[in-house]
Scaffold this motif. Sequence first.
Motif, PDB file in Angstrom:
ATOM      1  N   HIS A 116       0.826  -1.216   0.000  1.00 52.05           N
ATOM      2  CA  HIS A 116       0.000   0.000   0.000  1.00 52.05           C
ATOM      3  C   HIS A 116       0.856   1.259   0.000  1.00 52.05           C
ATOM      4  CE1 HIS A 116       0.470   0.669   4.420  1.00 52.05           C
ATOM      5  NE2 HIS A 116       0.407  -0.647   4.516  1.00 52.05           N
ATOM      6  N   GLU A 165      -5.261   1.153   2.298  1.00 50.57           N
ATOM      7  CA  GLU A 165      -5.149  -0.010   3.193  1.00 50.57           C
ATOM      8  C   GLU A 165      -5.306   0.392   4.651  1.00 50.57           C
ATOM      9  OE1 GLU A 165      -3.434  -3.241   5.629  1.00 50.57           O
ATOM     10  OE2 GLU A 165      -2.844  -1.149   5.575  1.00 50.57           O
ATOM     11  N   GLU A 166      -4.767   1.538   5.003  1.00 48.29           N
ATOM     12  CA  GLU A 166      -4.796   1.954   6.410  1.00 48.29           C
ATOM     13  C   GLU A 166      -6.186   2.388   6.871  1.00 48.29           C
ATOM     14  OE1 GLU A 166      -2.546   1.288   8.354  1.00 48.29           O
ATOM     15  OE2 GLU A 166      -0.569   1.477   7.453  1.00 48.29           O
ATOM     16  N   ASP A 201       6.166   0.680   7.717  1.00 49.16           N
ATOM     17  CA  ASP A 201       4.828   0.311   7.229  1.00 49.16           C
ATOM     18  C   ASP A 201       4.378   1.307   6.178  1.00 49.16           C
ATOM     19  OD1 ASP A 201       2.313  -0.712   6.882  1.00 49.16           O
ATOM     20  OD2 ASP A 201       1.569  -0.155   8.858  1.00 49.16           O
ATOM     21  N   GLU A 255       4.271  -6.183   3.509  1.00 48.07           N
ATOM     22  CA  GLU A 255       4.009  -5.488   4.770  1.00 48.07           C
ATOM     23  C   GLU A 255       5.187  -5.749   5.705  1.00 48.07           C
ATOM     24  OE1 GLU A 255       1.607  -3.586   6.028  1.00 48.07           O
ATOM     25  OE2 GLU A 255      -0.138  -3.804   4.711  1.00 48.07           O
ATOM     26  N   PRO A 256       5.315  -4.931   6.779  1.00 46.16           N
ATOM     27  CA  PRO A 256       6.421  -5.118   7.716  1.00 46.16           C
ATOM     28  C   PRO A 256       6.489  -6.545   8.253  1.00 46.16           C
ATOM     29  CG  PRO A 256       5.139  -3.178   8.295  1.00 46.16           C
ATOM     30  CD  PRO A 256       4.429  -3.837   7.160  1.00 46.16           C
TER      31      PRO A 256
END
Length: 407
Positions: A111, A175-176, A140, A200-201
């Motif tokens: 994202h 996404e967030e 992130d 992602e992380p």
Amino acid sequence: MPQKAAKKKAAKKEALKTKPSETAAPSEISNRLAYFQGRKDQMVQTIRQLVETESPSDSKEAVDRLGALLAGRFEGLGGHAKFHRVEDFGDHLQVDFTGARGGKPVLLLGHLDTVYPMGTLTTMPCRVSDGRLWGPGSFDMKSGIALMLHAIEALRTWHEDKLPRPVTVLLVSDEEVGSDTSRLITENLAKKSAAVLVLEPSHGLKGAVKTARKGIGEYILKVKGKAAHSGLDFEKGESAILELARQIIAISKLIDLKRGLTLNVGTVQGGTRVNVIPAEASAVIDVRVARKQDAAGIDRKLRSLKPFNRKCKLEVTGGMNRPPMERTPGVVALYQKAAEIAKRLGWKLQEAAVGGGSDGNFTAGLGIPTLDGLGGVGEGAHATHESILISELPRRAALLAELIASI
Ligand SMILES: [Zn+2]
């Protein structure tokens, strides 16, 4: 150099460059790790550029600026970029790469957006210190996007300017904030893909990948009671706050930690003045499920809550948003492949099950093999100490490149 030796060297170089290797041989893999070690500074520069292009979910203009920058970078690597236009959020960026061999692409998922409001860089500047790169979105997930770029660049270098297999990159803008405008695009692309790698992380400072994520729901419980003067007409009132308090206790009894089922009443509201029996109260409930089959059950239980005080009315709205990413055989097989590559790179890749969701929940929910948490190693997602470990970048990039080639 004697002709024979020169020939041998050239042949070796050629083999390194063009071998359509499904996976690199052990001797090659250390070369490939060395390749990324030599490009660590460039990777840091890329991440810095992405972090310094702020992209809060709620600023279409800012997210679009980052999207345009990345479309240019990916096109510079031979990809075909296109945007899925969105009115209220940034446009979603899709980049398609053809491969030397055909077949289904691997989907690299991530994202563009961050949780940090515009201007955060003034109080939280991007900086390098203590072996880390710090800044909003560094972990992130702008380091994850940088890994995509550098892994693709490397694969092209090793395979005569082509990728060994087709690859699709999807970077969504929302996404967030729940992925409402991107979910269908993510799901449609996943259905056409051999596997989904989510950048992602990673989890913890050892950089574990994520093989399970909980599903997430959000519900709102509204209670309607009856207002009355708390001194003059106490008996005529029906307290919505009292009813809500009893409901909250009932809701907390639905928690089943062993099954990974949790409910959190995160916010409550209610009442107007201290001397008025409150006519209205409400609560927002965060629901997490580890198992798909628990989602329907908890949904039913919440919707069938009954008032303790028959004179109060309940209204439940909301629902499940992301299904859980379950540790299916497809997910396990992908993890084992990644762990085997990591082993050849000289490290033990761990796996983790986490409570937070990502767009990987959608793709895994469809049964497409998905491996999440392949991005940067660091800590402080969404917090002032968000940072990544620079020393981890080369092997994360080498792992990603090898995974793309070998799936
Ligand atoms: Zn993220």
